[in-house]
Design a protein around this motif. Sequence first.
Motif, PDB file in Angstrom:
ATOM      1  N   SER A  24      51.776  37.399  43.791  1.00 55.50           N
ATOM      2  CA  SER A  24      50.402  37.637  43.312  1.00 55.50           C
ATOM      3  C   SER A  24      49.396  36.924  44.205  1.00 55.50           C
ATOM      4  O   SER A  24      48.355  37.488  44.561  1.00 55.50           O
ATOM      5  N   ARG A  51      46.536  38.815  46.347  1.00 56.75           N
ATOM      6  CA  ARG A  51      45.117  38.536  46.062  1.00 56.75           C
ATOM      7  C   ARG A  51      44.376  38.084  47.307  1.00 56.75           C
ATOM      8  O   ARG A  51      43.262  38.504  47.565  1.00 56.75           O
ATOM      9  N   PRO A  81      38.365  42.657  44.152  1.00 53.65           N
ATOM     10  CA  PRO A  81      39.269  41.681  44.781  1.00 53.65           C
ATOM     11  C   PRO A  81      38.616  40.309  44.980  1.00 53.65           C
ATOM     12  O   PRO A  81      39.290  39.283  44.934  1.00 53.65           O
ATOM     13  N   LEU A 122      38.742  38.245  41.722  1.00 50.13           N
ATOM     14  CA  LEU A 122      40.050  37.629  41.481  1.00 50.13           C
ATOM     15  C   LEU A 122      40.172  36.288  42.205  1.00 50.13           C
ATOM     16  O   LEU A 122      40.983  35.443  41.836  1.00 50.13           O
TER      17      LEU A 122
END
Length: 226
Positions: A86, A90, A115, A118
Amino acid sequence: MTHSSHAAVVTLTQITKGFDDGGQYHQVLNQLNLSILPGETVALTGPSGSGKSTLLNIIGGFEQADSGELSLLGNSTQRWGDAEWSAFRRRSLGVVFQQYNLLTPLNVADNIQFPLSLLGERWNDWCDYLVNKLGIAELTQRAVEQLSGGQQQRVAIARALAHRPALLLADEPTGNLDANAGDEVMQLLVKLAADAGTSILMVTHSDTAAQYMTRRWHLEQGKIHE
């Protein structure tokens, strides 16, 4: 996670992958040894069913190889769990698919900055630059389902590059566009990825699209020919 600017973005060592197909073992990747350096752009071509999307999925961590080692930005992924994958996706990965996979309740701007959100970041000068270059600056408040296919693909490219990832994986990014729109999108993709310092690995059936990349891998019968 260390990110050395000199480390290869992707290193595949002896990567093998196969499937059981009605009792027949079907090998799609046979001991591949490949690497992509920072800023390199690679077209991945080959017949249907040769494993091009499988290779993309392995590099993005969406599928696992049967054997061999994958390193990303100089880090072996061998012991990575969900958290490491993850974090890599990211921070360091952008993806553009033939189906644009945009977030439909959100408008264009929210899709592009998704994005960044995040990572706890927000819209910035780079986002302005992307939408201007892609010709979608007038559309940022529009719902994505109101856009044409070509416009949606441009939004998808802006979203994929918003966080300036080290690597962009693209699967037939011009597959749904006519030749002129496809050419324009390829020119923009290459220019903006270069501006972002992003390496590209792009699956394509199109010779024209492949010519925009600096390298070409042809996958056939489990092996890559460059």
